[in-house]
Design a protein around this motif. Structure first.
Motif, PDB file in Angstrom:
ATOM      1  N   UNK A 128      10.576   7.550  -3.616  1.00 45.94           N
ATOM      2  CA  UNK A 128      10.310   6.155  -2.139  1.00 45.94           C
ATOM      3  C   UNK A 128      11.314   6.752  -1.100  1.00 45.94           C
ATOM      4  N   UNK A 129      10.504   6.229  -0.116  1.00 47.41           N
ATOM      5  CA  UNK A 129      11.255   5.699   1.234  1.00 47.41           C
ATOM      6  C   UNK A 129      12.047   4.234   1.193  1.00 47.41           C
ATOM      7  N   UNK A 130      13.094   4.450   1.948  1.00 43.43           N
ATOM      8  CA  UNK A 130      13.414   3.241   2.316  1.00 43.43           C
ATOM      9  C   UNK A 130      12.817   1.731   2.446  1.00 43.43           C
ATOM     10  N   UNK A 131      11.632   2.157   3.768  1.00 44.33           N
ATOM     11  CA  UNK A 131      11.041   0.949   3.478  1.00 44.33           C
ATOM     12  C   UNK A 131       9.892   0.084   2.875  1.00 44.33           C
ATOM     13  N   UNK A 132       9.494   1.956   1.443  1.00 43.28           N
ATOM     14  CA  UNK A 132       8.438   1.349   0.728  1.00 43.28           C
ATOM     15  C   UNK A 132       8.919   0.230   0.156  1.00 43.28           C
ATOM     16  N   UNK A 133       7.787   0.225  -1.417  1.00 45.28           N
ATOM     17  CA  UNK A 133       7.934  -0.828  -2.105  1.00 45.28           C
ATOM     18  C   UNK A 133       6.952  -0.459  -3.750  1.00 45.28           C
ATOM     19  N   UNK A 134       7.468  -0.584  -4.382  1.00 41.07           N
ATOM     20  CA  UNK A 134       6.954  -0.053  -5.833  1.00 41.07           C
ATOM     21  C   UNK A 134       6.654  -1.391  -6.674  1.00 41.07           C
ATOM     22  N   UNK A 135       5.870  -1.483  -7.564  1.00 40.84           N
ATOM     23  CA  UNK A 135       5.626  -1.670  -8.155  1.00 40.84           C
ATOM     24  C   UNK A 135       4.441  -1.533  -9.333  1.00 40.84           C
ATOM     25  N   UNK A 136       4.342  -3.180 -10.147  1.00 41.89           N
ATOM     26  CA  UNK A 136       4.091  -2.047 -11.418  1.00 41.89           C
ATOM     27  C   UNK A 136       2.610  -2.591 -11.362  1.00 41.89           C
ATOM     28  N   UNK A 137       0.881  -2.628 -11.062  1.00 39.20           N
ATOM     29  CA  UNK A 137       0.228  -3.033 -10.872  1.00 39.20           C
ATOM     30  C   UNK A 137      -0.970  -3.422 -12.100  1.00 39.20           C
ATOM     31  N   UNK A 138      -0.046  -2.765 -13.373  1.00 36.06           N
ATOM     32  CA  UNK A 138      -0.916  -2.996 -14.754  1.00 36.06           C
ATOM     33  C   UNK A 138      -0.930  -2.025 -15.902  1.00 36.06           C
ATOM     34  N   UNK A 139      -0.866  -2.257 -16.422  1.00 34.57           N
ATOM     35  CA  UNK A 139      -1.000  -1.174 -17.786  1.00 34.57           C
ATOM     36  C   UNK A 139       0.092   0.331 -17.239  1.00 34.57           C
ATOM     37  N   UNK A 140       0.141   1.024 -17.688  1.00 31.87           N
ATOM     38  CA  UNK A 140       0.191   2.572 -17.232  1.00 31.87           C
ATOM     39  C   UNK A 140       0.405   3.048 -15.658  1.00 31.87           C
ATOM     40  N   UNK A 141      -0.044   1.913 -14.742  1.00 30.06           N
ATOM     41  CA  UNK A 141      -0.364   1.944 -12.989  1.00 30.06           C
ATOM     42  C   UNK A 141       0.870   0.849 -12.482  1.00 30.06           C
ATOM     43  N   UNK A 142       1.175   2.110 -11.552  1.00 28.32           N
ATOM     44  CA  UNK A 142       2.134   1.931 -10.860  1.00 28.32           C
ATOM     45  C   UNK A 142       1.027   1.595  -9.705  1.00 28.32           C
ATOM     46  N   UNK A 143       2.068   0.784  -8.020  1.00 29.58           N
ATOM     47  CA  UNK A 143       1.738   0.881  -6.839  1.00 29.58           C
ATOM     48  C   UNK A 143       3.060   0.291  -6.072  1.00 29.58           C
ATOM     49  N   UNK A 144       2.508   1.207  -4.922  1.00 37.14           N
ATOM     50  CA  UNK A 144       3.548   2.113  -3.564  1.00 37.14           C
ATOM     51  C   UNK A 144       2.616   1.408  -2.591  1.00 37.14           C
ATOM     52  N   UNK A 145       3.709   0.337  -1.700  1.00 35.86           N
ATOM     53  CA  UNK A 145       3.120   0.206  -0.850  1.00 35.86           C
ATOM     54  C   UNK A 145       4.284   0.702   0.897  1.00 35.86           C
ATOM     55  N   UNK A 146       2.910   1.856   1.471  1.00 41.13           N
ATOM     56  CA  UNK A 146       4.059   2.369   2.716  1.00 41.13           C
ATOM     57  C   UNK A 146       3.575   1.672   3.759  1.00 41.13           C
ATOM     58  N   UNK A 147       4.127   0.294   4.097  1.00 33.69           N
ATOM     59  CA  UNK A 147       3.250  -0.016   5.930  1.00 33.69           C
ATOM     60  C   UNK A 147       3.933   0.273   6.989  1.00 33.69           C
ATOM     61  N   UNK A 148       4.427   1.523   7.360  1.00 34.23           N
ATOM     62  CA  UNK A 148       4.615   3.060   7.789  1.00 34.23           C
ATOM     63  C   UNK A 148       4.457   4.103   7.955  1.00 34.23           C
ATOM     64  N   UNK A 149       3.516   4.246   8.234  1.00 36.60           N
ATOM     65  CA  UNK A 149       3.597   6.386   7.663  1.00 36.60           C
ATOM     66  C   UNK A 149       1.977   6.830   8.528  1.00 36.60           C
TER      67      UNK A 149
END
Length: 345
Positions: free
Chosen positions: A250-271
């Protein structure tokens, strides 16, 4: 929850640290020991520095940039108001000349009153968006220094040492409560609740700055086969490995989370849209080429982007829906695939 509730909670947190700074200033003024005077002065300065975070948070609440954090905000306001009254009494008591033991007992009472779970939750949430951990990281260092000093100046007092241990254990408990609300216990990244809150908050900031944002939904291919053939312990190790890999990519501004089970979510606020595609492919290829842990897997990525021009929560919801749709399309095509598109408003 009314935004005025959250604003009031942040204002109370600000008020508590302002009172704390005043108390530590009084303690510094009422000791003749140079080392102890310097210690109290430093504690006062650290409390003043914490108020800067509360000012920033108050600005975010006034601009509708924070999500709902508390289930029962009136109760939180009532409890924090009570803490403020109690600390106000300590302010009066801190003005007189005191022995080392008396000063540390008063400071212990102050730090204990400041350790409210709601305040720790605010510190923890605000720190999610800062590399140094923000106010939560500074508070941890503050508590550690206080405990070390209590032991240093309370060598002859078993009572003081016991008070220091109480402060430490109470703070750790409050910290764990705050982290549990937003962290996935298995992987250490944010959980679904934490991600939604973070996305809404960063979404408001993106809207204010007219950023184009994006989300990535990452799903391990054939994860059920891994669990079936190698066992759930290996599956858990794989999830922890994937979380670490996504954090590295990830980039420094991005956040990573586990969305459920084997799914992960990454949010990129400025891209940009092109950048979103590049980051999605970078993460997908990093997973496909990773040899760490011995279990080779691939993943599909559903990516969706949009500009935050309207209702932020609605835009976040639309991006998540589009990312899920794109992930489903990637899975239908095969494995190790990326599908990226803009939100269909």
């Amino acid at each position: 929850m009314s935004d005025s509730y959250l604003t009031r909670i942040v204002e109370l947190a600000l008020e508590l640290d302002q009172l704390a700074a005043g108390i530590y200033h009084n303690l510094a003024a009422n000791t003749a020991v140079s080392e102890l005077k310097e210690f109290w002065a430093n504690m006062a300065e650290e409390s003043r520095q914490q108020t800067a975070s509360w000012h920033s948070l108050r600005e975010m609440t006034s601009n509708d940039s924070l999500p709902q954090l508390f289930a029962d905000p009136p109760s939180v306001i009532y409890e924090l108001s009570g803490q403020s009254e109690k600390i106000g009494l300590l302010t009066e008591q801190s003005s007189g000349t005191r022995s080392h033991v008396e000063q540390f007992v008063l400071a212990f009472r102050l730090e204990f009153l400041l350790l409210h779970p709601a305040i720790e939750r605010l510190r923890h949430f605000f720190g999610l968006f800062q590399e140094d951990g923000g106010p939560a990281g500074r508070q941890e260092a503050h508590i550690r220094r206080f405990i070390v000093a209590m032991r240093q100046y309370g060598v002859s007092s078993m009572e003081l040492e016991a008070l220091g241990e109480t402060v430490e254990s109470t703070w750790l408990h409050a910290k764990e409560q705050a982290e549990d609300a937003t962290r996935d216990q298995l992987t250490g990244v944010m959980n679904r609740q934490g991600m939604i809150a973070a996305m809404n908050t960063l979404g408001y900031l993106a809207k204010r700055n007219r950023f184009h944002s994006g989300v990535l939904l990452v799903d391990i291919d054939d994860f059920k086969t891994v669990n079936k053939n190698l066992g759930h312990q290996e599956g858990d190790r794989l999830l922890r490995r994937l979380a670490a890999l996504l954090l590295d990519c990830r980039r420094e501004s991005d956040v990573v989370g586990r969305f459920g089970g084997q799914e992960f979510l990454v949010f990129l606020p400025d891209v940009s849209h092109e950048g979103l595609q590049l980051v999605a492919d970078k993460m997908r290829l990093a997973i496909a080429t990773s040899t760490a842990g011995g279990t080779h897997v691939t993943a599909c990525v559903g990516a969706a982007g949009c500009s935050m021009t309207g209702n932020v929560e609605r835009h976040v919801e639309l991006m998540l829906r589009q990312a899920e749709k794109n992930l489903g399309e990637a899975k239908r095509v095969g494995t190790n695939r990326t599908v990226c598109s803009e939100v269909e408003a």
